[in-house]
Write a protein that holds these residues in place. Structure first.
Motif, short mmCIF file in Angstrom:
data_model
loop_
_atom_site.label_atom_id
_atom_site.label_comp_id
_atom_site.label_asym_id
_atom_site.label_seq_id
_atom_site.Cartn_x
_atom_site.Cartn_y
_atom_site.Cartn_z
N GLY A 1 0.91 -1.65 0.25
CA GLY A 1 -0.27 -0.32 -0.19
C GLY A 1 0.92 0.94 0.25
N VAL A 2 1.82 1.33 0.37
CA VAL A 2 3.14 2.17 0.97
C VAL A 2 3.84 2.30 -0.37
CG1 VAL A 2 5.67 3.53 1.43
CG2 VAL A 2 3.38 1.83 3.09
N SER B 1 1.96 1.93 -3.40
CA SER B 1 1.32 2.53 -4.43
C SER B 1 1.04 3.99 -4.17
CB SER B 1 -0.28 1.68 -4.10
OG SER B 1 -1.37 1.53 -4.63
N LYS B 2 0.80 3.99 -2.62
CA LYS B 2 1.03 5.81 -2.59
C LYS B 2 1.90 6.51 -3.13
CE LYS B 2 -3.18 5.03 -0.48
NZ LYS B 2 -4.38 5.46 -0.93
N TYR C 1 -3.88 -5.68 -1.65
CA TYR C 1 -3.07 -4.88 -2.46
C TYR C 1 -2.59 -6.23 -3.69
CZ TYR C 1 -3.47 -0.01 -1.19
OH TYR C 1 -4.02 1.41 -0.62
N THR D 1 4.03 15.56 -2.11
CA THR D 1 2.87 14.68 -1.26
C THR D 1 2.86 13.23 -1.90
OG1 THR D 1 2.24 16.70 -3.34
CG2 THR D 1 0.00 14.80 -2.81
N GLN D 2 3.23 12.35 -2.34
CA GLN D 2 3.11 11.20 -2.47
C GLN D 2 3.97 10.85 -1.69
OE1 GLN D 2 4.73 10.01 -6.14
NE2 GLN D 2 2.82 9.94 -7.03
N GLU E 1 1.62 11.37 1.69
CA GLU E 1 0.28 10.13 1.59
C GLU E 1 0.60 9.16 2.12
OE1 GLU E 1 -1.58 9.96 -2.55
OE2 GLU E 1 -2.18 12.40 -2.13
N ALA E 2 1.73 8.03 1.90
CA ALA E 2 2.10 7.09 2.02
C ALA E 2 2.35 7.03 3.06
CB ALA E 2 3.81 7.39 1.15
N GLU F 1 0.98 8.61 5.76
CA GLU F 1 -0.69 8.94 6.46
C GLU F 1 -0.85 8.15 6.35
OE1 GLU F 1 -4.13 10.15 8.30
OE2 GLU F 1 -1.63 10.63 7.86
N PHE F 2 -0.68 6.79 5.20
CA PHE F 2 -1.47 4.95 4.71
C PHE F 2 -1.38 4.31 5.94
CE2 PHE F 2 -0.67 1.18 3.24
CZ PHE F 2 -1.78 0.62 2.84
#
Length: 309
Positions: free
Chosen positions: A38-39, A41-42, A55, A181-182, A185-186, A188-189
């Motif tokens: 998931g990380v 992917s983010k 995932y 930004t990515q 988001e990673a 925060e995931f």
């Protein structure tokens, strides 16, 4: 790389200088591989189509289960043509590591008790027996790492939860990724045991023994909804309704093969998979409430309804 113990390290250098590479996530089932995938992917790395909260790329992993290298090579070639960098997670993918272009490895390790305890709660097996099994799987993984010459990023699952910023920063540096930004988001995931993970297919404890109809939504995408559903009273296909924000959108019948389902529960059968494909021009939007129900009943699937995010 940082010198303090934030829970990650590298072997055989990093992979930042490789313009083209395949990121293979290795680890033990229930040991943190879904979090890592998931990380990634983010961070902007393609990890497959129609992914669930785990995932897990079913198209390529199905080839692995069937030992179908011909189809696997076809899928890999298509992805190599589309993506300079893409990834996939699976413990035993090292058996096929020569099929992948410039493979690099991201390895996640978790406390063997925590891993075994999670697996025990899912599969209703002996804790000590599962701990020995996890120990053996980790040993095989370490043997592979001992002899590979490819770049490896290795991390502690527990430390990743404690220090998500450091974990993501280290992983991004290893892969040569720098989009702020990515990266945010990673970070925060990363959360321990998110509901979208614990409530998916593998959590059969959530299914009451006396239910006549059971099922799960495995994956939500903007144009499709997929999963499995069945009746415990018979092996015939069942009809399902897809409702979006309370409005009936589509009705289908289960028809896809899902050999993973009866492996988890002997009361279940294989031909129970489904996939709703939305009409052209119709897409799910953030905040939409997705509900899959058994036609003729008011009963929804076990993790339905849920919000599209």
């Amino acid at each position: 790389m940082k010198k303090n113990n934030t829970g990650y390290s590298t072997l055989n250098g990093d992979a930042s200088g490789l313009a083209q590479k395949t990121v293979l996530v290795l680890g033990i089932g229930r040991g943190g591989t879904s979090m890592v995938a998931g990380v990634l992917s983010k961070l902007g790395i393609y990890m497959g189509d129609g992914l669930s909260s785990r995932y897990q790329d079913t198209a390529l992993l199905d080839c692995l289960k069937r030992n179908d290298k011909k189809q696997a090579k076809k899928i890999i070639k298509e992805r190599d043509g589309k993506y300079p960098v893409w990834g996939i997670k699976k413990l035993r993918l090292w058996r096929w590591n020569r099929l992948f272009r410039q493979p690099v490895y991201v390895v996640i390790l978790r406390d063997i008790f925590a891993t075994a305890n999670r697996r025990m709660s899912i599969f209703n097996i002996s804790l000590l027996s599962e701990m020995f099994k996890v120990l053996g799987l980790n040993f095989k993984l370490l043997l592979f790492l001992r002899f590979t010459k490819r770049p490896v990023f290795i991390a502690s699952y527990e430390k990743a939860l404690l220090f998500p910023e450091d974990f993501v920063a280290g992983l991004a540096e290893f892969l040569g990724l720098d989009d702020p930004t990515q990266i945010a988001e990673a970070v925060e995931f990363i959360k321990p045991s998110p509901p979208t993970y614990t409530n998916t297919l593998v959590n059969f404890k959530a299914i009451k023994k006396n239910k006549d109809y059971v099922g799960y939504i495995d994956a939500l995408a903007s144009n499709r909804v997929s999963g499995w559903a069945l009746s415990t009273l018979h092996r015939d296909p069942v009809s399902l309704e897809l409702l979006v924000n309370g409005v009936l959108v589509q009705t289908i019948t289960t028809y896809l093969s899902r050999p993973d389902v009866p492996k988890r529960n002997k009361r279940f059968h294989e031909l129970c998979g489904f996939e709703f494909r939305l009409p052209d021009g119709v897409l799910l939007e953030t905040g939409d409430q997705i509900d899959v129900r058994f036609e003729g009943h008011q009963q929804s699937l076990n993790n339905s309804p849920q919000e599209f995010v």
